[in-house]
Design a protein around this motif. Structure first.
Motif, PDB file in Angstrom:
ATOM      1  N   ILE A 157      75.405 -59.471  90.590  1.00 16.66           N
ATOM      2  CA  ILE A 157      74.098 -58.922  90.240  1.00 16.66           C
ATOM      3  C   ILE A 157      73.203 -59.916  89.492  1.00 16.66           C
ATOM      4  N   GLY A 158      73.717 -61.102  89.210  1.00 19.12           N
ATOM      5  CA  GLY A 158      72.930 -62.088  88.468  1.00 19.12           C
ATOM      6  C   GLY A 158      71.612 -62.432  89.145  1.00 19.12           C
ATOM      7  N   GLY A 159      71.646 -62.653  90.435  1.00 17.85           N
ATOM      8  CA  GLY A 159      70.418 -62.975  91.159  1.00 17.85           C
ATOM      9  C   GLY A 159      69.422 -61.832  91.140  1.00 17.85           C
ATOM     10  N   LEU A 160      69.925 -60.610  91.284  1.00 19.91           N
ATOM     11  CA  LEU A 160      69.055 -59.436  91.239  1.00 19.91           C
ATOM     12  C   LEU A 160      68.410 -59.293  89.865  1.00 19.91           C
ATOM     13  N   LEU A 161      69.205 -59.464  88.815  1.00 17.66           N
ATOM     14  CA  LEU A 161      68.669 -59.372  87.453  1.00 17.66           C
ATOM     15  C   LEU A 161      67.717 -60.532  87.164  1.00 17.66           C
ATOM     16  N   GLY A 162      68.041 -61.712  87.691  1.00 17.67           N
ATOM     17  CA  GLY A 162      67.142 -62.849  87.528  1.00 17.67           C
ATOM     18  C   GLY A 162      65.805 -62.603  88.197  1.00 17.67           C
ATOM     19  N   ALA A 163      65.824 -61.973  89.363  1.00 20.09           N
ATOM     20  CA  ALA A 163      64.575 -61.654  90.061  1.00 20.09           C
ATOM     21  C   ALA A 163      63.751 -60.649  89.249  1.00 20.09           C
ATOM     22  N   LEU A 164      64.415 -59.656  88.693  1.00 23.83           N
ATOM     23  CA  LEU A 164      63.724 -58.670  87.857  1.00 23.83           C
ATOM     24  C   LEU A 164      63.076 -59.359  86.658  1.00 23.83           C
ATOM     25  N   TYR A 165      63.812 -60.241  86.044  1.00 27.78           N
ATOM     26  CA  TYR A 165      63.313 -60.967  84.876  1.00 27.78           C
ATOM     27  C   TYR A 165      62.127 -61.866  85.244  1.00 27.78           C
ATOM     28  N   ILE A 166      62.253 -62.643  86.314  1.00 30.03           N
ATOM     29  CA  ILE A 166      61.190 -63.577  86.705  1.00 30.03           C
ATOM     30  C   ILE A 166      59.928 -62.820  87.123  1.00 30.03           C
ATOM     31  N   ARG A 203      51.512 -67.613  89.903  1.00 29.25           N
ATOM     32  CA  ARG A 203      51.056 -66.289  90.326  1.00 29.25           C
ATOM     33  C   ARG A 203      49.548 -66.292  90.552  1.00 29.25           C
ATOM     34  N   GLY A 204      48.812 -66.896  89.632  1.00 28.71           N
ATOM     35  CA  GLY A 204      47.363 -66.969  89.784  1.00 28.71           C
ATOM     36  C   GLY A 204      46.953 -67.767  91.008  1.00 28.71           C
ATOM     37  N   ALA A 205      47.636 -68.882  91.234  1.00 29.43           N
ATOM     38  CA  ALA A 205      47.301 -69.737  92.380  1.00 29.43           C
ATOM     39  C   ALA A 205      47.634 -69.061  93.703  1.00 29.43           C
ATOM     40  N   LEU A 206      48.775 -68.390  93.753  1.00 30.75           N
ATOM     41  CA  LEU A 206      49.207 -67.749  95.005  1.00 30.75           C
ATOM     42  C   LEU A 206      48.603 -66.361  95.186  1.00 30.75           C
ATOM     43  N   GLY A 207      48.126 -65.785  94.103  1.00 27.42           N
ATOM     44  CA  GLY A 207      47.569 -64.437  94.177  1.00 27.42           C
ATOM     45  C   GLY A 207      48.622 -63.366  94.305  1.00 27.42           C
ATOM     46  N   SER A 208      49.867 -63.691  93.975  1.00 26.65           N
ATOM     47  CA  SER A 208      50.953 -62.721  94.127  1.00 26.65           C
ATOM     48  C   SER A 208      52.085 -63.060  93.170  1.00 26.65           C
ATOM     49  N   GLY A 209      52.448 -62.084  92.338  1.00 25.56           N
ATOM     50  CA  GLY A 209      53.594 -62.272  91.459  1.00 25.56           C
ATOM     51  C   GLY A 209      54.905 -62.318  92.222  1.00 25.56           C
ATOM     52  N   LEU A 210      54.985 -61.570  93.311  1.00 25.13           N
ATOM     53  CA  LEU A 210      56.219 -61.566  94.098  1.00 25.13           C
ATOM     54  C   LEU A 210      56.444 -62.912  94.783  1.00 25.13           C
ATOM     55  N   TRP A 211      55.369 -63.485  95.334  1.00 22.67           N
ATOM     56  CA  TRP A 211      55.515 -64.798  95.967  1.00 22.67           C
ATOM     57  C   TRP A 211      55.782 -65.881  94.926  1.00 22.67           C
ATOM     58  N   ALA A 212      55.213 -65.724  93.742  1.00 23.90           N
ATOM     59  CA  ALA A 212      55.508 -66.680  92.671  1.00 23.90           C
ATOM     60  C   ALA A 212      56.986 -66.604  92.292  1.00 23.90           C
ATOM     61  N   GLY A 213      57.519 -65.385  92.199  1.00 26.75           N
ATOM     62  CA  GLY A 213      58.944 -65.216  91.906  1.00 26.75           C
ATOM     63  C   GLY A 213      59.825 -65.800  92.985  1.00 26.75           C
ATOM     64  N   PHE A 214      59.462 -65.545  94.248  1.00 22.90           N
ATOM     65  CA  PHE A 214      60.239 -66.099  95.352  1.00 22.90           C
ATOM     66  C   PHE A 214      60.210 -67.629  95.321  1.00 22.90           C
ATOM     67  N   THR A 215      59.039 -68.189  95.076  1.00 25.65           N
ATOM     68  CA  THR A 215      58.902 -69.643  95.017  1.00 25.65           C
ATOM     69  C   THR A 215      59.756 -70.215  93.893  1.00 25.65           C
ATOM     70  N   ASN A 216      59.774 -69.529  92.760  1.00 22.47           N
ATOM     71  CA  ASN A 216      60.600 -69.955  91.633  1.00 22.47           C
ATOM     72  C   ASN A 216      62.064 -70.070  92.054  1.00 22.47           C
ATOM     73  N   PHE A 217      62.563 -69.040  92.718  1.00 22.71           N
ATOM     74  CA  PHE A 217      63.961 -69.060  93.142  1.00 22.71           C
ATOM     75  C   PHE A 217      64.213 -70.098  94.232  1.00 22.71           C
ATOM     76  N   ALA A 218      63.266 -70.275  95.149  1.00 23.75           N
ATOM     77  CA  ALA A 218      63.436 -71.260  96.219  1.00 23.75           C
ATOM     78  C   ALA A 218      63.512 -72.668  95.646  1.00 23.75           C
ATOM     79  N   VAL A 219      62.590 -72.998  94.746  1.00 23.46           N
ATOM     80  CA  VAL A 219      62.597 -74.337  94.129  1.00 23.46           C
ATOM     81  C   VAL A 219      63.866 -74.524  93.306  1.00 23.46           C
ATOM     82  N   GLY A 220      64.249 -73.486  92.556  1.00 26.61           N
ATOM     83  CA  GLY A 220      65.488 -73.563  91.780  1.00 26.61           C
ATOM     84  C   GLY A 220      66.703 -73.731  92.667  1.00 26.61           C
ATOM     85  N   GLY A 221      66.734 -73.014  93.794  1.00 24.04           N
ATOM     86  CA  GLY A 221      67.851 -73.145  94.735  1.00 24.04           C
ATOM     87  C   GLY A 221      67.963 -74.550  95.298  1.00 24.04           C
TER      88      GLY A 221
END
Length: 149
Positions: A76-85, A29-47
């Motif tokens: 709803i698992g992915g939605l809840l996972g996104a909320l959590y991340i 999040r600090g490197a990207l300057g965005s918590g949302l992009w950090a969350g998206f990146t987390n899911f993309a790498v995990g996927g």
């Protein structure tokens, strides 16, 4: 007995991964300057990691009809996972890793007791008896101590 120890060890390793994941996501999040992009990146790498594992294990693609047999709440698992991340990415720098993980654990423990007691969403029933409730109360007291200091 040894298989139980292996399962408990695997759960402990998952707990370690959980904490490291939160710290890594906060740095991202600090490197990207965005918590949302950090969350998206987390899911993309995990996927991608799961796709690699699917390929390595040669898992076949389930039939499309199988998706229609899943109950509504199975989706709803992915939605809840996104909320959590995303929530964790924003909270860790503000309240610290120990408080974040402790508070997440309290939420998980209390929700788990309810799910176990009532067998919600197909979870096997395990009565919320006195020892389990006392354990949850002790956990909450521990969270209070961790959060206060």
């Amino acid at each position: 007995m040894s298989s139980s120890i292996a399962l408990y060890a695997a759960a402990a390793v998952a707990g370690v991964a959980f904490v490291v994941q939160q710290a890594a996501n906060a740095k991202l999040r600090g490197a990207l300057g965005s918590g949302l992009w950090a969350g998206f990146t987390n899911f993309a790498v995990g996927g991608v990691a799961v796709l690699v594992l699917i390929a390595l294990l040669r898992e076949s693609v389930p039939p499309l009809a199988a998706a229609g047999r899943a109950p509504w709440y199975a989706w709803i698992g992915g939605l809840l996972g996104a909320l959590y991340i995303v929530g964790s990415v924003f909270l860790l720098p503000r309240i610290g890793a120990a408080a974040l993980i402790a508070l997440i654990l309290v939420g998980q423990m209390l929700t788990s007791l309810v799910f176990d007691h009532f067998g919600l969403l197909g979870v096997p029933v395990h009565e919320a008896n006195v020892p389990r409730i006392v354990g949850a109360v002790l956990l909450i007291a521990g969270v209070g101590l961790i959060s206060a200091f």
